[in-house]
Write a protein that holds these residues in place. Structure first.
Motif, PDB file in Angstrom:
ATOM      1  N   TYR A 105       0.856  -1.181   0.000  1.00  0.00           N
ATOM      2  CA  TYR A 105       0.000   0.000   0.000  1.00  0.00           C
ATOM      3  C   TYR A 105       0.891   1.230   0.000  1.00  0.00           C
ATOM      4  O   TYR A 105       1.685   1.443   0.917  1.00  0.00           O
ATOM      5  CB  TYR A 105      -0.925   0.013   1.217  1.00  0.00           C
ATOM      6  N   PHE A 106       0.765   2.018  -1.053  1.00  0.00           N
ATOM      7  CA  PHE A 106       1.622   3.186  -1.243  1.00  0.00           C
ATOM      8  C   PHE A 106       0.840   4.458  -0.968  1.00  0.00           C
ATOM      9  O   PHE A 106      -0.252   4.659  -1.510  1.00  0.00           O
ATOM     10  CB  PHE A 106       2.159   3.200  -2.676  1.00  0.00           C
ATOM     11  N   ILE A 107       1.412   5.315  -0.126  1.00  0.00           N
ATOM     12  CA  ILE A 107       0.806   6.608   0.179  1.00  0.00           C
ATOM     13  C   ILE A 107       1.779   7.692  -0.293  1.00  0.00           C
ATOM     14  O   ILE A 107       2.898   7.784   0.205  1.00  0.00           O
ATOM     15  CB  ILE A 107       0.531   6.766   1.682  1.00  0.00           C
ATOM     16  N   PRO A 108       1.399   8.505  -1.281  1.00  0.00           N
ATOM     17  CA  PRO A 108       2.335   9.491  -1.844  1.00  0.00           C
ATOM     18  C   PRO A 108       2.731  10.572  -0.850  1.00  0.00           C
ATOM     19  O   PRO A 108       1.941  10.982   0.008  1.00  0.00           O
ATOM     20  CB  PRO A 108       1.572  10.061  -3.040  1.00  0.00           C
ATOM     21  N   GLN A 109       3.945  11.050  -1.000  1.00  0.00           N
ATOM     22  CA  GLN A 109       4.505  12.035  -0.080  1.00  0.00           C
ATOM     23  C   GLN A 109       3.678  13.319   0.004  1.00  0.00           C
ATOM     24  O   GLN A 109       3.424  13.809   1.117  1.00  0.00           O
ATOM     25  CB  GLN A 109       5.939  12.353  -0.474  1.00  0.00           C
ATOM     26  N   PRO A 110       3.228  13.913  -1.113  1.00  0.00           N
ATOM     27  CA  PRO A 110       2.457  15.165  -0.993  1.00  0.00           C
ATOM     28  C   PRO A 110       1.216  15.017  -0.120  1.00  0.00           C
ATOM     29  O   PRO A 110       0.855  15.929   0.623  1.00  0.00           O
ATOM     30  CB  PRO A 110       2.086  15.484  -2.454  1.00  0.00           C
ATOM     31  N   LYS A 111       0.573  13.865  -0.203  1.00  0.00           N
ATOM     32  CA  LYS A 111      -0.620  13.635   0.604  1.00  0.00           C
ATOM     33  C   LYS A 111      -0.275  13.622   2.089  1.00  0.00           C
ATOM     34  O   LYS A 111      -0.975  14.207   2.921  1.00  0.00           O
ATOM     35  CB  LYS A 111      -1.270  12.313   0.177  1.00  0.00           C
TER      36      LYS A 111
END
Length: 223
Positions: A105-111
Motif C-alpha cells: 500500500y503506497f501513500i504518496p509524499q504530498p498527501k
C-alpha cells in the motif's frame, strides 16, 4: 485490495493508530503489486512516499563502505518503510526488493505532507513509525553481535517469527539468504539449521523455515 488494507489495519504500526487516524492516513493511497525480484526502491532514490507491506515478503539491504549492498532483513506483512526520508526530503538509505509476489500500500509524499500540515498532531503518528523501525534496526544489530553462531540464528528466527501476522507460520527464507542476514557462511547455517531441526525447535522446508516451538527455541538460545 480490501484484504490487504484490513491486514494493515490489524497488524503492524498502523494497527496502533485509532480507526479515525487509520482512515486519514490511508486516504489517497493505492495498492501496488510487485513481482518476485522486482525493486520497490533503491538506495539513493528520492523519497516519493510511504510503503506498507500488505502481502508477501521483501528484503531490506544497506550499502557498505566498499561499494556493495548487504541484505540485513526480510520483512513480512504489516511492515512499513519510507518514514526516515519522508519529511526530511532526503534520499533513500536502503534498497527494498520483493522476494515473493507482493502487494504494497503506497501513500504518496504530498498527501502525507499535507496531512501533517493540516494537523500537526499527525506528526506524532509518523514518529511512532520511526520508533518502530529504530527498534527493528537495534534488534538486528544486537542479534548480529551475538558471537555464538547457533544462538545468532536462533535470535534472528525468533524475532522475524514474532513479528509475523501469525507466529509459527512458514518463513519464506532460503538458507542462503539466512546466511547473508546473519553474517555467517552457508555451510555453517546449513549445519546449524539442521541441528536445530533435529532438536525439534524448527522445521525446514524447500526454501523456507518454520519455528516450531518459540519458547523452547528461546530457552535453547539462552543456555
Amino acid at each position: 485490495m480490501t484484504l490487504g488494507i484490513d491486514l494493515l489495519r490489524r497488524h503492524g504500526w498502523l494497527s496502533g493508530r485509532t480507526p479515525e487516524m487509520q482512515d486519514r492516513i490511508l486516504e489517497g493511497g493505492r495498492l501496488r503489486s510487485f513481482a518476485s525480484g522486482e525493486t520497490v526502491y533503491r538506495f539513493g532514490d528520492t523519497s516519493e512516499g510511504l510503503y506498507g507491506l500488505a502481502q508477501g515478503n521483501v528484503t531490506v539491504a544497506i550499502p557498505n563502505t566498499i561499494g556493495s549492498e548487504h541484505t540485513i532483513y526480510q520483512a513480512t506483512p504489516g511492515f512499513w518503510i519510507g518514514d526516515l526520508a519522508l519529511f526530511s526530503k532526503q534520499r533513500r538509505l536502503v534498497t527494498v526488493i520483493a522476494v515473493t509476489e507482493v502487494e504494497i500500500y503506497f501513500i504518496p509524499q504530498p498527501k502525507l505532507v499535507a496531512l501533517v500540515r493540516d494537523d500537526p498532531v499527525m506528526l506524532r503518528e509518523f514518529y511512532a513509525l520511526s520508533h518502530v523501525n529504530m527498534e527493528l534496526q537495534l534488534n538486528i544489530l544486537a542479534n548480529l553481535s551475538i558471537p555464538n553462531s547457533e544462538k545468532r540464528i536462533a535470535a534472528f528466527l525468533l524475532y522475524v517469527d514474532s513479528v509475523q501476522v501469525t507466529p509459527g507460520d512458514w518463513l519464506e527464507t532460503p538458507q542462503d539468504r539466512l546466511a547473508t542476514m546473519t553474517a555467517l557462511s552457508l555451510p555453517t547455517v546449513q549445519r546449524l539449521v539442521k541441528r536445530l531441526a533435529g532438536l525439534g525447535l524448527i522445521e525446514i522446508g524447500y526454501g523456507r523455515i518454520r519455528v516450531q516451538d518459540a519458547a523452547a527455541l528461546a530457552r535453547h538460545a539462552a543456555e
